[in-house]
Motif scaffolding. Structure first.
Motif, short mmCIF file in Angstrom:
data_model
loop_
_atom_site.label_atom_id
_atom_site.label_comp_id
_atom_site.label_asym_id
_atom_site.label_seq_id
_atom_site.Cartn_x
_atom_site.Cartn_y
_atom_site.Cartn_z
N GLN A 651 0.82 -1.21 0.00
CA GLN A 651 0.00 0.00 0.00
C GLN A 651 0.86 1.26 0.00
O GLN A 651 0.61 2.21 -0.75
CB GLN A 651 -0.93 0.00 1.22
N LYS A 655 0.85 3.96 -3.01
CA LYS A 655 0.49 5.35 -2.76
C LYS A 655 1.54 6.30 -3.35
O LYS A 655 1.22 7.39 -3.84
CB LYS A 655 0.35 5.61 -1.27
N PRO A 659 -0.47 7.99 -6.78
CA PRO A 659 -1.28 8.71 -5.80
C PRO A 659 -2.68 9.05 -6.31
O PRO A 659 -3.59 9.29 -5.52
CB PRO A 659 -0.45 9.97 -5.53
N TYR A 662 -5.68 7.31 -4.79
CA TYR A 662 -5.98 7.47 -3.37
C TYR A 662 -6.63 8.83 -3.08
O TYR A 662 -6.55 9.33 -1.97
CB TYR A 662 -4.69 7.29 -2.56
N PRO A 681 -3.78 -2.26 -6.71
CA PRO A 681 -3.96 -1.45 -5.51
C PRO A 681 -5.31 -1.69 -4.83
O PRO A 681 -5.41 -1.67 -3.61
CB PRO A 681 -3.86 -0.01 -6.03
N GLU A 685 -6.17 -2.90 -0.97
CA GLU A 685 -7.13 -2.25 -0.07
C GLU A 685 -8.13 -3.26 0.50
O GLU A 685 -8.50 -3.20 1.67
CB GLU A 685 -7.86 -1.12 -0.80
N ASN A 690 -10.29 -2.28 3.64
CA ASN A 690 -10.90 -1.06 3.10
C ASN A 690 -11.79 -1.41 1.91
O ASN A 690 -11.53 -1.02 0.76
CB ASN A 690 -9.80 -0.08 2.68
N ARG A 693 -13.50 1.55 -0.27
CA ARG A 693 -12.54 2.23 -1.13
C ARG A 693 -12.15 1.34 -2.31
O ARG A 693 -12.06 1.81 -3.44
CB ARG A 693 -11.29 2.61 -0.34
N LEU A 697 -12.87 2.06 -6.44
CA LEU A 697 -11.78 2.09 -7.40
C LEU A 697 -11.99 1.07 -8.51
O LEU A 697 -11.78 1.35 -9.69
CB LEU A 697 -10.45 1.83 -6.68
#
Length: 810
Positions: A651, A655, A659, A662, A681, A685, A690, A693, A697
């Motif tokens: 992660q 990030k 980026p 995120y 990614p 998550e 998560n 999120r 995505l």
């Protein structure tokens, strides 16, 4: 917080960029806005950057004297004791700023060892004190901690097929192999595509070297190219482009064939004999339709007279054409700049080597361009040549670290634009640099900068073929595929035998899923340029896309046999063998990396780890690459961490790398991040709890892939959607997509990336589904047939029989 804020006028951007790069190389952090618009108000971002910077370097020039923007920034810096002014032109700063000592950079050409730069360095050291040491320390630290603390922004992690992640960026780059094609075409149609020969027109054929020295041959080629450039300045005269004219080097083609292929009605040919400092050059102008010699001449001179010879030949040819064709109209040729004769000789040899490409030629060309500018620092075209050779050594061969190649290319191009701001080729060089940097960073702003530079190059010279097809390549990168196709067609209308435009058009048709058209285009290119390896590499990728991995191995094997020492040839063959399931054969090739300590062997070593699924070794390789400031493979690190189950580390790395994934609202735009790259990614998550999120995505990525503007077509599209739906837990949709992927040609190209369907965690939810397993079983059966055909020689016999039927002798 930046150490230095650079204030300048927008028109000076190309001149300022080498300065900013040089300051960064000194260890400072530099803020400078590439897109300042004169007269615009301060934006919040600019004002914030200005407020937190420690020093403001104000660049005074003829343009900045009238810029309210620069004056406001200078006043801000002056009032706070932060001002450090320099001047690019021989001018006085405006009233209110003349009490500050201004460092004279009007003759600076990018050399950091000049008095001007030393004065700037000393002034900065005085202002910063020990701060410069701290800045340098930060750079040194970042080189070993880059992946955790300062990952290069927005690395694009391209994905293809079912396990599409990670390594494709590098593979796509290194497999665009440059070669030289000298073979005769077998297809008459390929040489009759440009039969409009109305109006005065000429092709300059490569002058024959009468010496035994290879260097003299390059000199003769370079001289021919210079004559072509001089004749191109004659009004009302159409001059065939260099690539097309040089296609006929060493071929005994009938003049009528040449005229039909190039769309010209005259040719200039000749010979060069050099003995020490003495030159004998013969030249003759021939009318194509009847072979009549309109003019011929022999010149016995010394190298000191090289410019005079060029002028005499062009003037005499122009005079003959004036009488024969132009009805007495005025004809004027533009004389070449009067450079040092030895610098010009070196330049001619270097330019010929640059045109031929290849690792050895590019290395030699770069050295020769450097020698030329050492002798003659004001030789703008030699600086451009140095920039081009340097960049190509990284793009084509990874022979130089990316950051070094970009910095050196910018420096040289910056010098050139200062010397000759109206030279089309310098903007082509800037466009190539920006486009290359944008591809590495997936930086949309840099992509737009590249497009603007190519547009400027074409504004200055609409017949600049190199700018035309590089513009097309840049259009591809922002998703403007139809415009790119049109530009390739335009390039071929100017230069009908431009092999890069031919090959790239075939590759673009393949990306669009127009496989039959792509095959026709690539095979026509192969007919014209049998030894051009990039075409054969594209054919290997086309066969992979069509689901014929044994045929892909056939083309990769041909490329490998042309030069078994080449790491890129090894890499392509290893990948294609592994995709076919010939794992032992692939590993036998990649294992040779253990015996090679060169920087480029790391790429082959990485493929070795991927095939072995040795994720820890791949992860650890990043430290070796970081020492060379290379980022081509660093995007594999978060994926390797993910596959090792270290989700928190993955992660952190994601990030830093992407980026954009995120933020609150993820937006996929044409020419930006590939939506497929969002799946890994998102999976991380999910594993970290998560879920909301991750779903947001994934759904955004799926919508982007399914949109009309997506570049994902065929098996790539369906394979990518398989991953997306599997992550959402929609087993029915995932199974439907994997069947569509198979029907579109998917046969297991996952081996060239980080995971395989049977072990790739993103497919975990669908792996046990009967429909998914049935497709995997069909793929296994197809691969077994392909392996048998390849091992028995049937594949080679079938391909060569088909090529022969098309009139191609392989």
């Amino acid at each position: 917080m930046a150490d230095i804020f650079v204030s300048y006028a927008s028109g000076d951007r190309q001149r300022v960029e080498p300065l900013a790069s040089a300051l960064e190389a000194e260890g400072y952090t530099v803020w400078w806005d590439r897109n300042i618009q004169g007269g615009a108000e301060f934006s919040d971002e600019i004002e914030k950057a200005l407020q937190v910077s420690k020093i403001v370097v104000v660049v005074w020039s003829e343009q900045s004297l009238t810029s309210h923007w620069v004056k406001d920034e200078a006043a801000f810096a002056r009032d706070r004791g932060m001002l450090l002014p320099i001047r690019l032109d021989d001018i006085e700063p405006p009233m209110g700023f003349r009490q500050h000592q201004t460092v004279d950079f009007s003759t600076w050409r990018g050399d950091i060892n000049t008095p001007a730069f030393e004065m700037l360095r000393s002034a900065l050291k005085t202002r910063f004190g020990d701060g410069v040491a701290q800045a340098t320390l930060r750079v040194a630290t970042n080189r070993t901690q880059k992946l955790k603390s300062n990952w290069p922004l927005r690395r694009q992690i391209i994905a293809m097929g079912l396990a599409g992640v990670a390594i494709a960026v590098f593979l796509a780059a290194i497999f665009l192999i440059r070669g030289s094609g000298n073979g005769a075409p077998e297809r008459d149609a390929a040489l009759t595509a440009n039969e409009d020969v109305s109006g005065p027109s000429i092709a300059v054929l490569p002058f024959v070297s009468m010496s035994t020295s290879k260097e003299d041959e390059f000199f003769a080629d370079g001289l021919s190219e210079e004559l072509l450039n001089v004749l191109a300045n004659i009004d009302s005269l159409k001059v065939a482009a260099r690539t097309s004219s040089f296609y006929f080097k060493g071929k005994n083609e009938d003049l009528r064939t040449i005229g039909a292929a190039l769309g010209v009605n005259h040719v200039l040919e000749g010979s060069v004999r050099r003995s020490g400092d003495r030159l004998r050059i013969t030249a003759q102008l021939i009318k194509i339709d009847d072979g009549f010699h309109l003019w011929s001449e022999t010149y016995d001179r010394t190298m000191d007279d090289i410019f005079e010879i060029q002028d005499d030949i062009s003037r005499d040819v122009a005079g003959a054409l004036k009488i024969a064709l132009l009805g007495g109209e005025g004809v004027a040729s533009e004389s070449a700049p009067d450079h040092d004769p030895e610098a010009q000789r070196l330049f001619l040899i270097a330019q010929a080597k640059l045109s031929q490409r290849g690792l050895d030629n590019l290395r030699s060309a770069r050295d020769l361009f450097q020698q030329a500018v050492t002798i003659e620092p004001n030789f703008a075209r030699a600086h451009i040549g140095y920039a081009n050779a340097t960049l190509l050594l990284n793009i084509n061969h990874s022979d130089l670290p990316r950051s070094e190649a970009i910095l050196e290319s910018k420096r040289a191009a910056g010098i050139a634009v200062g010397l000759d701001p109206d030279e089309s080729d310098v903007y082509t060089a800037f466009g190539q640099i920006a486009s290359h940097e944008a591809d590495m960073n997936n930086d949309r702003e840099l992509k737009e900068e590249g497009l603007e530079n190519f547009q400027q190059a074409l504004l200055l010279n609409p017949r600049n073929v190199l700018a035309t097809y590089w513009y097309a390549i840049a259009l591809e990168s922002v998703g403007e595929m139809e415009q790119a196709l049109a530009m390739y067609e335009h390039a071929l209308s100017i230069d009908p035998l431009a092999r890069v435009a031919h090959y790239r058009m075939g590759g673009l048709l393949m990306l669009l899923g127009r496989y039959d058209e792509a095959e026709d285009q690539l095979l026509d290119t192969l007919a014209l340029f049998p030894e051009y390896l990039a075409t054969q590499s594209a054919l290997a990728e086309l066969e992979t896309a069509r689901g014929r991995p044994d045929r892909a191995v056939y083309w990769a094997q041909r490329i490998y046999e042309s030069d078994p020492r080449s790491f890129s040839n090894k890499a392509l063959l290893a990948v294609k063998l592994a995709e076919l399931g010939e794992i032992d054969a692939a590993l036998e090739i990649t294992a040779t990396a253990a015996e090679d300590t060169t920087f480029t062997s790391n790429y082959l070593r990485a493929i070795h780890y991927i095939i072995l699924s040795d994720h820890q070794a791949l992860y650890d390789l990043r430290y070796v690459l970081a020492e060379h400031d290379d980022s081509n493979w660093q995007q594999a690190a978060p994926l390797a961490a993910m596959l090792m189950g270290d989700f928190e580390e993955a992660q952190d790395l994601f990030k830093s790398a992407v980026p954009e994934f995120y933020v609150e609202e993820v937006v996929f735009q044409r020419g930006g991040l590939d939506p497929v790259t969002a799946f890994a990614p998102a999976y991380v998550e999910q594993q970290l709890g998560n879920a909301a999120r991750a779903r947001k995505l994934i759904e955004a990525a799926i919508a982007a892939i399914e949109s009309d503007g997506s570049k994902n077509v065929g098996a790539r599209r369906h394979g990518s959607l398989t991953i997306g739906y599997a992550l959402l837990g929609d087993k029915v949709a995932a199974t439907t997509e994997v069947k569509a992927a198979y029907d579109s040609g998917y046969r297991g190209g996952w081996i060239s990336f980080v995971g395989r369907p049977e072990t790739y965690p993103l497919l975990e939810s669908v792996r046990s589904e009967p429909g998914f397993q049935a497709i995997m079983a069909r793929i296994s059966a197809d691969l077994e047939v392909g392996r048998k055909n390849w091992a028995s020689g049937k594949t080679a016999r079938d391909v060569e029989a088909e090529l022969k039927a098309r009139g191609l002798a392989i």
